[in-house]
Design a protein around this motif. Structure first.
Motif, PDB file in Angstrom:
ATOM      1  N   MET A 189       1.705   5.065  -0.849  1.00  0.00           N
ATOM      2  CA  MET A 189       2.374   6.206  -1.442  1.00  0.00           C
ATOM      3  C   MET A 189       3.565   5.782  -2.296  1.00  0.00           C
ATOM      4  O   MET A 189       3.851   6.385  -3.339  1.00  0.00           O
ATOM      5  N   ILE A 190       4.272   4.739  -1.856  1.00  0.00           N
ATOM      6  CA  ILE A 190       5.384   4.216  -2.659  1.00  0.00           C
ATOM      7  C   ILE A 190       4.874   3.791  -4.031  1.00  0.00           C
ATOM      8  O   ILE A 190       5.473   4.108  -5.069  1.00  0.00           O
ATOM      9  N   LEU A 191       3.757   3.079  -4.033  1.00  0.00           N
ATOM     10  CA  LEU A 191       3.167   2.675  -5.312  1.00  0.00           C
ATOM     11  C   LEU A 191       2.817   3.893  -6.163  1.00  0.00           C
ATOM     12  O   LEU A 191       3.072   3.923  -7.367  1.00  0.00           O
ATOM     13  N   GLN A 192       2.243   4.912  -5.500  1.00  0.00           N
ATOM     14  CA  GLN A 192       1.839   6.104  -6.239  1.00  0.00           C
ATOM     15  C   GLN A 192       3.037   6.871  -6.789  1.00  0.00           C
ATOM     16  O   GLN A 192       2.990   7.393  -7.915  1.00  0.00           O
ATOM     17  N   LEU A 193       4.138   6.934  -6.021  1.00  0.00           N
ATOM     18  CA  LEU A 193       5.335   7.637  -6.472  1.00  0.00           C
ATOM     19  C   LEU A 193       5.993   6.958  -7.659  1.00  0.00           C
ATOM     20  O   LEU A 193       6.560   7.607  -8.542  1.00  0.00           O
ATOM     21  N   VAL A 194       5.958   5.628  -7.676  1.00  0.00           N
ATOM     22  CA  VAL A 194       6.599   4.863  -8.765  1.00  0.00           C
ATOM     23  C   VAL A 194       5.729   4.888 -10.022  1.00  0.00           C
ATOM     24  O   VAL A 194       6.247   4.818 -11.147  1.00  0.00           O
ATOM     25  N   TRP A 195       4.431   5.003  -9.852  1.00  0.00           N
ATOM     26  CA  TRP A 195       3.504   4.834 -10.972  1.00  0.00           C
ATOM     27  C   TRP A 195       3.825   5.724 -12.183  1.00  0.00           C
ATOM     28  O   TRP A 195       3.853   5.221 -13.308  1.00  0.00           O
ATOM     29  N   PRO A 196       4.115   7.015 -12.018  1.00  0.00           N
ATOM     30  CA  PRO A 196       4.329   7.858 -13.203  1.00  0.00           C
ATOM     31  C   PRO A 196       5.773   7.894 -13.703  1.00  0.00           C
ATOM     32  O   PRO A 196       6.096   8.654 -14.621  1.00  0.00           O
ATOM     33  N   THR A 197       6.655   7.087 -13.141  1.00  0.00           N
ATOM     34  CA  THR A 197       8.060   7.095 -13.551  1.00  0.00           C
ATOM     35  C   THR A 197       8.253   6.244 -14.804  1.00  0.00           C
ATOM     36  O   THR A 197       7.307   5.672 -15.348  1.00  0.00           O
ATOM     37  N   SER A 198       9.515   6.116 -15.212  1.00  0.00           N
ATOM     38  CA  SER A 198       9.859   5.299 -16.380  1.00  0.00           C
ATOM     39  C   SER A 198       9.980   3.816 -16.038  1.00  0.00           C
ATOM     40  O   SER A 198      10.255   2.984 -16.914  1.00  0.00           O
ATOM     41  N   ILE A 199       9.797   3.483 -14.767  1.00  0.00           N
ATOM     42  CA  ILE A 199       9.970   2.097 -14.318  1.00  0.00           C
ATOM     43  C   ILE A 199       8.907   1.205 -14.958  1.00  0.00           C
ATOM     44  O   ILE A 199       7.711   1.522 -14.941  1.00  0.00           O
ATOM     45  N   GLU A 200       9.379   0.070 -15.491  1.00  0.00           N
ATOM     46  CA  GLU A 200       8.470  -0.888 -16.145  1.00  0.00           C
ATOM     47  C   GLU A 200       8.230  -2.124 -15.288  1.00  0.00           C
ATOM     48  O   GLU A 200       7.159  -2.727 -15.363  1.00  0.00           O
ATOM     49  N   TYR A 201       9.225  -2.502 -14.485  1.00  0.00           N
ATOM     50  CA  TYR A 201       9.112  -3.717 -13.672  1.00  0.00           C
ATOM     51  C   TYR A 201       9.430  -3.351 -12.219  1.00  0.00           C
ATOM     52  O   TYR A 201      10.546  -2.947 -11.897  1.00  0.00           O
ATOM     53  N   PHE A 202       8.429  -3.504 -11.358  1.00  0.00           N
ATOM     54  CA  PHE A 202       8.534  -3.080  -9.969  1.00  0.00           C
ATOM     55  C   PHE A 202       8.236  -4.277  -9.073  1.00  0.00           C
ATOM     56  O   PHE A 202       7.181  -4.911  -9.172  1.00  0.00           O
ATOM     57  N   SER A 203       9.200  -4.606  -8.165  1.00  0.00           N
ATOM     58  CA  SER A 203       9.045  -5.748  -7.273  1.00  0.00           C
ATOM     59  C   SER A 203       9.258  -5.312  -5.828  1.00  0.00           C
ATOM     60  O   SER A 203      10.231  -4.603  -5.520  1.00  0.00           O
ATOM     61  N   ILE A 204       8.351  -5.713  -4.954  1.00  0.00           N
ATOM     62  CA  ILE A 204       8.432  -5.395  -3.530  1.00  0.00           C
ATOM     63  C   ILE A 204       8.380  -6.716  -2.765  1.00  0.00           C
ATOM     64  O   ILE A 204       7.435  -7.500  -2.920  1.00  0.00           O
ATOM     65  N   THR A 205       9.395  -6.956  -1.915  1.00  0.00           N
ATOM     66  CA  THR A 205       9.499  -8.250  -1.234  1.00  0.00           C
ATOM     67  C   THR A 205       9.753  -8.058   0.251  1.00  0.00           C
ATOM     68  O   THR A 205      10.557  -7.200   0.647  1.00  0.00           O
ATOM     69  N   ASN A 206       9.079  -8.863   1.044  1.00  0.00           N
ATOM     70  CA  ASN A 206       9.279  -8.896   2.497  1.00  0.00           C
ATOM     71  C   ASN A 206       8.900  -7.561   3.128  1.00  0.00           C
ATOM     72  O   ASN A 206       9.749  -6.740   3.491  1.00  0.00           O
ATOM     73  N   VAL A 207       7.590  -7.361   3.253  1.00  0.00           N
ATOM     74  CA  VAL A 207       7.043  -6.092   3.722  1.00  0.00           C
ATOM     75  C   VAL A 207       6.327  -6.290   5.062  1.00  0.00           C
ATOM     76  O   VAL A 207       5.550  -7.241   5.229  1.00  0.00           O
ATOM     77  N   LYS A 208       6.595  -5.384   5.999  1.00  0.00           N
ATOM     78  CA  LYS A 208       5.900  -5.378   7.285  1.00  0.00           C
ATOM     79  C   LYS A 208       5.176  -4.045   7.419  1.00  0.00           C
ATOM     80  O   LYS A 208       5.794  -2.969   7.417  1.00  0.00           O
TER      81      LYS A 208
END
Length: 790
Positions: free
Chosen positions: A267-286
């Motif tokens: 869902m986080i990916l889906q929420l970010v997808w239609p925004t103005s964000i161009e560079y998205f980084s996710i680190t250290n996920v459990k």
């Protein structure tokens, strides 16, 4: 994890400032002082007045006083992080007007008081137990402030208003463990910064309403996001992400230290997808649980790059196909999934816009992208640190990647067998990294034809086989850390300009390398077991003719390994003569030397008539040996004559008419060859016997004498007897003048005697004859008298 990222950022800032400072200082050691981790309880007193950079972090300092740094008027950077400071009056820095960088993070600060004249570029008060934001009204005067690190348990809009006029590049906000009990969602609205990093409390379920969509922010980083109880969507964090759409300037989003469910992660990916964000980084996920099969909407995205690093899941089995399909069909250009234990990746269902894929540090096998024809736009693919085994499978994988230019398959377990079939790479591949595998020399028969940069270091290559396919476009080759024994021949690599071949088994490199590889502008061949023998001499000389800018690591990495007496010697200090190394030259030199010596000896022998002298010595020795073999009673060793006379037959008239009568009438016994030689003996033996039985040997010198070989014999034996018997027995009478030019070149003894001894000259005037005979008889009689006394 957050503290690590923050420390990395701070280190980068410090490094840049230190580098800038160093470039302006002539003596770095005098200005940079590092007393970190030294157990300090106070600021040291022995600091140089010229100190510009002072690091006293990770100690036990609890207080700062004006007197501590009063004398450091040139101080620009001060790092006091990770200490025990509880209170700070910033006025302690009032005499440090050049101070630009102040790091007080990770202390025990609960309160500060400010000073109006401080004008910093970097102020870090993060990771301290402040209740309220440590912002003073004087901060507004810090017009050059670029970084501000803050900590607080309660956020107040009024405090943020104090720094609203400032345009700060980056703000780090660390929220205390009790944050959220009293929260103003709009407290950050007036913050004026391009980059905002918020660290939420650890080990606490995310239940915050803080609006992080700061209107000026271009980059937003959020750390410590935990939402696992609300499986329906972690509504609090979902609201925060939804509000990001308000900020059209926001183009960079980073999420660190996330603990959530698979459903909410998607869902986080889906929420970010239609925004103005161009560079998205996710680190250290459990991640927990299993994802539900939901539709993913890829439309209306501005995203250019997505990076997912270090993901762990507690689920034993997952609907992997569903997850892989979501990831593979993302309509973005740059996609990274690393360190996630991903075991497979499916081919996109349609032509993919992927230009860059990084799937490094996973568990991908040779089945990845098998028969995939929808990655035709892909230019860069990174499969480093996976479970790849067969190179042929990777070759076949690339066949349909018509745009692929860079491929990294290093740190796998790849091998290649020439019998496995055709090896046809995609024709577009320019840069290939196959380092740290188990490839052998056979790999050179399976390379992309247009490859420009090839990395094969740390494999099992023992040689570069011949013949191999021509790699005319290859410009850079790295074969370091293999088992190569020789430098390559550039006949196959006609464009090679960079060669890295250090740490191999090269002992005797060929001196012809630089002639074969004339386009080389950089070679690194150090740390090889060079044998410092004659074979290496020409290579060392060839290195001397090449610019040292071309030879990487010269001279320190180029050392002798053998023989033992040269071990550790730098090649530049290894010297051996050409003569000792060139066998042909050595033999020719010895031969020429022997010829010259032989010619010289022959010339000298001829010039000094050495054969004649040797013959005379031999005859004289044989005569004396025969004399010793005669019984003692037969040997007449008593001297029988006063003088032996040697003369030329042409001068016999003078000898018989003048010399003999004048000597014999005085009772002087004369030995003449015609009356004293014993018949049956050789002439030489008679001459020797006559000389030995006479006190004196008189030589009548004239031009006729020097032309007589027998006279020469007699002179030689008499002179030899002079040295053998140990007394002077020669009398020279010059009957007629003898010009020097008339004396043969081999009459050296005659020349020496005439030059060194006094001789009697026969006078032409009769009035002087009496004196001549008196002198001659006196020289003989005197000796006779001395002999008589004995």
């Amino acid at each position: 994890m957050m503290r690590t990222n923050s420390s990395i950022f701070h280190f980068a800032i410090i490094f840049m400032l230190i580098f800038e400072t160093r470039t302006q200082l002539s003596d770095e050691s005098e200005f940079l002082v590092n007393r970190s981790k030294t157990g300090l309880f106070h600021v040291p007193k022995d600091l140089s007045l010229k100190t510009t950079i002072l690091d006293i972090s990770q100690n036990y300092i609890s207080e700062l006083h004006t007197s501590d740094i009063l004398s450091l008027s040139k101080l620009r950077i001060l790092v006091v992080s990770h200490n025990r400071i509880q209170y700070l009056d910033i006025s302690v820095f009032k005499f440090n007007q050049e101070l630009e960088y102040l790091d007080l993070s990770h202390n025990a600060l609960g309160k500060i008081s400010c000073h109006p004249t401080l004008n910093l570029k970097h102020l870090d008060l993060s990771f301290n137990p402040f209740d309220h934001l440590p912002i003073c009204k004087e901060f507004v005067n810090m017009s050059q402030l670029e970084f501000l690190g803050l900590s607080a348990t309660w956020l107040q809009k009024s405090s943020v208003l104090l720094i609203a006029p400032l345009h700060i590049n980056k703000v780090l906000l660390v929220l205390g463990d009790t944050y959220g009990e009293e929260e103003d969602p709009e407290s950050l609205h007036n913050l004026n910064t391009e980059s905002l990093h918020i660290v939420f409390p650890r080990r606490k379920e995310f239940s915050f309403t803080l609006d992080v969509s700061v209107s000026t922010a271009v980059s937003l980083e959020l750390s410590n996001i935990k939402c696992v109880l609300d499986d329906n969507g972690c509504s609090y964090f979902q609201d925060i992400l939804s509000k990001l759409q308000k900020n059209s300037r926001l183009s960079n989003l980073t999420l660190n230290n996330i603990e959530t469910t698979w459903n909410f992660f998607i869902m986080i990916l889906q929420l970010v997808w239609p925004t103005s964000i161009e560079y998205f980084s996710i680190t250290n996920v459990k991640l927990q649980g299993r994802p539900d099969l939901r539709y993913f909407d890829y439309s209306n995205t501005s995203l250019k790059a997505l990076s997912i690093h270090h993901v762990v899941s507690d689920a034993f089995s997952l609907p992997q196909s569903y997850i892989y399909e979501i990831l593979s069909n993302m309509n973005i250009q740059n996609f990274t999934v690393s360190d996630t234990h991903m075991v497979h990746m499916v081919c996109p269902s349609q032509i993919s816009p992927f230009l860059y894929l990084d799937f490094s540090n996973n568990l991908l096998t040779d089945m990845v992208f098998k028969n995939c024809g929808n990655l035709v736009k892909l230019k860069t693919l990174n499969l480093q640190m996976n479970q790849l085994k067969e190179l042929v499978s990777i070759v076949n994988m690339t066949k349909r990647m018509k745009s692929l230019q860079q491929l990294d398959i290093s740190q796998n377990s790849l091998s290649y067998d020439e019998n496995e079939g055709n090896c046809t790479w995609t024709g577009s591949l320019l840069n290939l990294n196959m380092s740290s595998n188990i490839l052998t020399e056979s790999v050179f028969r399976c390379l992309p034809p247009k490859i420009r940069k090839l990395d094969l270091h740390n494999n099992r290559i023992r040689s570069i086989p011949k013949p191999i396919m021509k790699l005319e476009a290859l410009q850079e080759l790295n074969v370091a850390s293999n088992s190569l024994a020789h430098l390559p021949d550039c006949g196959t690599f006609s464009s090679l300009s960079v060669l890295i071949i250090d740490s191999n088994s090269i002992s005797n490199p060929s001196a012809d390398f630089f002639q074969s590889c004339q386009k080389i502008r950089s070679i690194r061949a150090g740390n090889n077991p060079f044998q410092c023998t004659c074979e290496l001499r020409e290579f060392v000389q060839s290195l001397g003719r090449v610019s040292h800018e071309v030879i990487e690591g010269w001279p320190d990495s180029y050392k002798c390994d053998y023989p033992e007496n040269y071990k550790g010697t730098l090649l530049k200090d290894f010297h051996v003569s050409q003569l000792s190394c060139n066998t042909t030259l050595l033999l020719v030199t010895i031969g020429i030397t022997m010829l010259v010596l032989t010619a010289t000896v022959t010339t000298l022998c001829i010039y000094f008539d050495l054969p004649w002298y040797l013959r005379m010595v031999c005859q004289w020795t044989q005569t004396r040996r025969r004399a010793r073999n005669i019984p003692l009673e037969e040997v007449q060793r008593t001297l029988q004559f006063h003088a032996f006379i040697s003369y030329s037959g042409h001068d016999s008239a003078w000898v018989k008419s003048e010399l003999l009568p004048n000597l014999e009438k005085e009772g002087i016994r004369i030995c003449l060859h015609e009356r004293s030689f014993v018949p049956g003996k050789s002439i030489v033996e008679n001459i020797i016997n006559c000389i030995e039985k006479s006190y004196k040997s008189i030589f009548v010198l004239s031009p006729n004498f020097v032309q007589s070989e027998w006279c020469h014999y007699e002179l030689y034996f008499a002179h030899h007897n002079l040295f053998h018997e140990g007394f002077d027995n020669l009398i020279l009478i010059l009957l007629e003048p003898i010009p020097q030019y008339s004396i043969p070149s081999n009459y050296h003894k005659l020349k020496n005697l005439m030059a060194q001894r006094t001789y009697l000259q026969w006078p032409k005037e009769k009035s002087k004859h009496g004196l001549f005979w008196a002198n001659l008889r006196a020289s003989i009689n005197i000796k006779l008298m001395e002999q008589a006394k004995k």
